[in-house]
Enzyme design. Sequence first.
Site, PDB file in Angstrom:
ATOM      1  N   ASP A   1      44.798   4.730  13.774  1.00  0.00           N
ATOM      2  CA  ASP A   1      43.987   4.429  14.950  1.00  0.00           C
ATOM      3  C   ASP A   1      43.150   5.643  15.364  1.00  0.00           C
ATOM      4  O   ASP A   1      42.018   5.505  15.809  1.00  0.00           O
ATOM      5  CB  ASP A   1      44.891   4.035  16.132  1.00  0.00           C
ATOM      6  CG  ASP A   1      45.819   2.871  15.829  1.00  0.00           C
ATOM      7  OD1 ASP A   1      46.197   2.699  14.672  1.00  0.00           O
ATOM      8  OD2 ASP A   1      46.176   2.135  16.770  1.00  0.00           O
TER       9      ASP A   1
ATOM     10  N   GLU B   1      48.013  -6.785   8.219  1.00  0.00           N
ATOM     11  CA  GLU B   1      49.417  -6.519   7.869  1.00  0.00           C
ATOM     12  C   GLU B   1      50.218  -7.788   7.590  1.00  0.00           C
ATOM     13  O   GLU B   1      51.366  -7.713   7.152  1.00  0.00           O
ATOM     14  CB  GLU B   1      50.067  -5.734   9.002  1.00  0.00           C
ATOM     15  CG  GLU B   1      49.467  -4.354   9.128  1.00  0.00           C
ATOM     16  CD  GLU B   1      49.806  -3.654  10.421  1.00  0.00           C
ATOM     17  OE1 GLU B   1      50.220  -4.324  11.387  1.00  0.00           O
ATOM     18  OE2 GLU B   1      49.638  -2.432  10.467  1.00  0.00           O
TER      19      GLU B   1
END
Length: 735
Positions: free
Chosen positions: A324, A470
């Site tokens: 991130d 994911e």
Amino acid sequence: MSMKKLVITEMNYNKEAYAHFGTKFLIGNGYMGVRGTMEEYGAEYMPAVNIAGVYNLASPEKWRESLNAPNPFFAKLFVDGEELSLPNSADKVVFHEHKLCLTCGIHFRKTTFKTAKGNVTIETQRFASMTNFNTLAIKYSVVSDYDCLSKIVSGIDGVVWDINGPHFTSFNVTDNVVTGICDSGVSVTTSAKDIPFGDVTNSKIENGEKSTMNELSFSAKKGVEFGFSKIAFVQTSLDDKISKEPRKANFLLKYDDLRNEQKQYWEEFWKNSFVSIEGDEKAEIALNYSIYSLQIVAPRHANALSIPARGLSGQVYKGAVFWDTEMFMLDYFILNDPKTAKTLLKYRVDGLKGALEKADREGYNGAFYAWESHEDGIEACSKFNVTDVFTGRAVRTYFDDKQVHISSAIAYGMKKYVSMTGDYSILFEGGLDVVVECANFYLSLLTSRIFPKAGSPRKLEILDVVGPDEYHERVSNNAYTNRMAKFVFEFTLEALNIAKKAIKKNPSLYPFPESLNALKAGLKKIIPDMIDPKVNKDGVIEQFDGYFDLEDVSVDEVRSRLKDPREYWGGSNGVAYPTQVIKQADVVTMLAIFKDEFEKETMQANLDYYEPRTEHGSSLSACMYGLLQCFCDVPDCAYPMFLKSAEVDIVAPKKLWAGGIYIGGSHPASWGGAYQMLVYGFAGLKHNTKTKGKSSISFDPHLPKHWKRVSFNMTIEGKKYSVKITHDKVELNQI
Ligand code: IFM
């Protein structure tokens, strides 16, 4: 640039919203974050003074996570013997206002309780000092519309909210000082000094096992304010390692002086950093809220530290640092505060050790950066990172061992920093080693089939990975991962060339072993042999091998298959796994990053295909769609994605659980993503890297129809610019 007062407000008391408001009204200064909970709240309502970069493992069956300090903002009011506190006295509340002033970095609260005799109002203001990093300050005042005898219990509460705690196994408590000590030896000390005002009739200190409390008694007259101000200090046993300067408790500091300093700091900050969006106040507030939020988690006190995925709002995601930072937040710092950008990258230099160890452990060469990174690059992610909500059993996940794209994000961050700041020093302070080891890592992942499909050439592939989406684990040739690996090879060549040139001038900068020449030669050979993404007849890039063969159903259909809203959608048992429904931008992220390599039609075709199939189950998703929509010149479609990113912590959260794991808290990647959308998307900033020693700045704006003008400042290659963009004009001025 004219700057309006920026304030976030909630009226009326809502007991249920304590977790959301704790996040929404967060204050902080990079050293620590303080959740926006009420002063009287105990641990069950999630107050937290969350400290950056300090971690502990409470017991082997739990997860390692960041620490919350003993809470110095604890205070409770009693009037004529009656407790007036939230949520217990919620039925007596006749007025409640909760405010965060972004303009001055101060959290305000005002609550009026109606008692049998009249009204009693508590007003507090508190902040985390931006100039004294370990310092917190609060002013707590009470006024009643009748004479009364009151008591305020104000102290340091050592019973802290923990997710994988308790971390403090022993305490040292003395008057106004609480030290929590972990078994690892790490300790956190909170000390404070209360200065009462009003007619104080008595004051005594009560020290408990984990807490120290001042009992301040007052004889209060109708309409006359009483209460206390308090300066508090948080110190940890790791301060010397993490901080640039030693952190001291300076009891000479005065509340009013600190408050003035705080206001001045933020005034100066906004002069440079306010982004004006004329024609859209909602968007303007949301974006500047994102900027405020990035600023309060920026590790300005440290030499090498990064920002956790949930900022400093608590221990969710173990207080760990993810990709991130480099992919979503870093650009804000590069363009506004390059020093902090470098601090963030130096964290990865320090983390190289952990990344080398992880690669070795997993059977690869080079640097495999952690999916959830703790200090020194330690991987904090468990191999069983979600819980089956039906059986309560831990489920094997592949976030840590197969999300190989994380290393490429680190190299990508290095590239952005170097090219946009023009500062190459990071490369010679460990950055080049990071880049080279990332390249070594991807080299060790490349596979080529001994017997390729008839007619197709032998190509280099990357098998068995988890991409940004994911939900689909252990897939092969994830288009994003493959392109990022190739990018790492390309940038390694570029970085090695930069190094060679610099070394010519100053040989002491970096030892350039012969092995690096061999690496260069190897990379040049390998890059053209890497497999290209598979594209269907409509120009849609297949996310991974076999993706198009999966069941093609809507997100709503997949959602309707959940038997429990907290179920994890991904992994081989998850509802999304057999389908084309994805968690977050994956191919779209690749297209947004490498936009210059693709035709607009291809980008649009992929947006059209993937958007309806994306759950946006991660806050990292909307901004990447929004960016690509801007690049496709459909800013009005991008606009809702922008608001979704910028308002992520202002509006009530939608998804708080993933596979039985609480995932609430703040969303720095989304703040950074909103900023990227504004600057690269709507404003269309392009920084073209140097050719023949020259770089250039240009703009290809795509403003939403209802926006009149966007204005912001930015720093590129050490020069500061003001930018003003309307629908028909771009003004760029060096300032
Ligand atoms: O890094 C992200 C990941 O991409 C999606 N799940 C949440 C992580 C932390 O924000």
